[in-house]
Write an enzyme that holds these catalytic residues in place. Structure first.
Site, PDB file in Angstrom:
ATOM      1  CG  ASN A 208     -34.317 -96.608   4.516  1.00 59.81           C
ATOM      2  OD1 ASN A 208     -34.328 -95.392   4.387  1.00 59.81           O
ATOM      3  ND2 ASN A 208     -34.576 -97.209   5.662  1.00 59.81           N
ATOM      4  CE  LYS A 286     -47.209 -87.253 -11.461  1.00 60.34           C
ATOM      5  NZ  LYS A 286     -46.897 -87.495 -12.881  1.00 60.34           N
ATOM      6  N   PRO A 303     -43.662 -96.628  13.140  1.00 59.21           N
ATOM      7  CG  PRO A 303     -44.899 -98.558  12.697  1.00 59.21           C
ATOM      8  CD  PRO A 303     -44.708 -97.147  12.233  1.00 59.21           C
ATOM      9  CB  ILE A 305     -40.493-103.140  13.485  1.00 60.57           C
ATOM     10  CG1 ILE A 305     -41.485-102.429  12.557  1.00 60.57           C
ATOM     11  CG2 ILE A 305     -40.781-104.642  13.518  1.00 60.57           C
ATOM     12  CD1 ILE A 305     -41.355-102.815  11.091  1.00 60.57           C
ATOM     13  CG  PHE A 323     -29.186-106.154  10.576  1.00 61.04           C
ATOM     14  CD1 PHE A 323     -28.214-106.324   9.601  1.00 61.04           C
ATOM     15  CD2 PHE A 323     -29.696-107.278  11.204  1.00 61.04           C
ATOM     16  CE1 PHE A 323     -27.760-107.583   9.257  1.00 61.04           C
ATOM     17  CE2 PHE A 323     -29.254-108.545  10.871  1.00 61.04           C
ATOM     18  CZ  PHE A 323     -28.271-108.691   9.891  1.00 61.04           C
TER      19      PHE A 323
END
Length: 399
Positions: A208, A286, A303, A305, A323
């Site tokens: 992210n 790779k 998961p 959290i 958040f």
């Protein structure tokens, strides 16, 4: 602030022991008295004479010194201080502390003390990242010990990485915080921050967009109010704050394990931008381009959290703060998340690119609780952190 404070300084055996001399000087300049204890290994790096001269106090060396036991036994010595500081704290000394060993004066004092203990780790990067050290560190955090560093940097052995002892002026700030009487003094709070990186192959990952700036600011604000902060951070671009215990992680699974290992806590603030998905099976090699076109990636859900901690039947923090980074219907989505995750508060913000919030220096948040939504004006991330920390302090004071 340190005038009249009594510091029991335990110096471990490592090259960073030379920094303890500067630390003693700074402590005395601020009006503190310092009672030094040197391990046998520490005497290979600094001499009792130099330490005694700077501290203007007798240096304690041996558990079985009968004169010392008659004048001031190790039990009394361990409890006569306002704060016990271990600098440097070597891997060996941390292992003794975590496992309850008491085979010399330093480790016996640490077992016998009823005062707060602040440790400043110093060791080779490989030693700091060793699973045994990670286990011992997690145990010490659970036991309520405070940490000053370590930091990342060059080492005497020529390697570079985390494990370098914090500088004396940084440890001084941690000592002042440990002796402060802020509203969160003695309360352990876990903060997560930064992104997670979920590997696709050895060179690619899913992540992210998060700098870790807001999480770092929150941890710093909580520490400034006296909290004992465990800071679990993914690979952020913003450095973690001083005065907190830092646990670096890469993936969501590692972050969950680190958070669970840091509990119990009075509060937990989940500011990290955790990737929702990971590869079902990451490639060990790779992935190469070939005539078959783009590879087919099979994802698995990471998961949750926040929900995991919020629904703990035993050991749930008294206040769980999540958040929500949203691009549409911010309050509606945050309210739904509050109910779905089972947390107490959601700090929601609009992270559309035009807001400049994701990765920027400012934030505009809405605090969503069971009582409704409260819009906060756009302000710096440090100001958001300070306001949130004050709200957390006010809430915990009633628990």
């Amino acid at each position: 602030m340190l005038n009249g404070k009594r510091i029991l300084l335990i110096v471990g055996g490592g090259i960073a022991a030379f920094k303890s001399l500067d630390l003693i000087r700074r402590l005395r300049e601020q009006g503190a008295s310092v009672t030094p204890v040197l391990t046998r290994a520490a005497q290979e790096f600094v001499t009792p004479l130099s330490v005694s001269a700077l501290a203007a106090e007798k240096v304690y060396l041996d558990l079985f010194d009968l004169t010392d036991e008659a004048e001031m036994g190790h039990i009394e010595l361990s409890r006569a201080a306002d704060l016990v500081v271990v600098a440097p704290a070597t891997a060996d000394l941390m292992a003794k502390m975590a496992n309850g060993h008491a085979d010399d004066l330093a480790s016996t004092l640490l077992m016998a003390t009823d005062k707060r203990v602040l440790v400043a780790p110093a060791m080779n990067v490989r030693m700091w990242e060793h699973p045994a050290t990670k286990r011992n560190t997690a145990t010490l955090v659970k036991d309520g010990l405070l940490f000053a560093g370590p930091v990342e940097g060059s080492m005497a052995c020529g390697e570079f990485g985390p494990g370098r002892m914090s500088e004396p002026h940084e440890i001084m700030e941690d000592i002042e915080r440990a002796l402060s009487n802020g509203p969160l003094k003695g309360r352990h709070i876990v903060v997560t921050s930064g992104p997670t990186h979920e590997p696709i192959d050895p060179v690619r990952y899913i992540a992210n967009r998060s700098s870790g700036a807001q999480g770092s600011a929150i941890a710093r604000a909580l520490a400034a109010l006296g909290a004992d902060v465990t800071f679990v951070t993914g690979p952020a671009t913003v450095a973690p704050p001083d005065g907190v215990r830092v646990i670096p992680v890469e993936t969501a699974a590692e972050m969950l394990d680190a958070v669970k290992g840091a509990l119990p806590a009075k509060a937990a603030v989940f500011a990290a931008a955790v990737a929702d998905w990971r590869m079902e099976t990451a490639s060990d090699s790779k992935i190469k381009k070939d005539a078959n076109g783009a590879p087919k990636l099979k994802f698995a859900e990471n998961p949750d959290i926040l929900a995991t901690v919020a629904h703990l039947k035993s050991g749930r923090p008294g206040l769980v703060v999540g958040f929500a980074a949203e691009t549409d219907d911010v309050v509606a989505n945050a309210s739904a998340k509050l109910a779905r995750k089972g947390c107490d508060w959601i700090v929601a913000n609009d992270v559309r690119p035009e807001t400049g919030i994701m990765g920027g220096s400012e934030n505009a948040v809405t605090l969503v609780t069971a009582d409704g939504a409260e819009d906060w004006p756009r302000m710096s991330k440090d100001q958001v952190a300070a306001k949130l920390a004050d709200r957390i302090a006010a809430t915990l004071s009633g628990q």
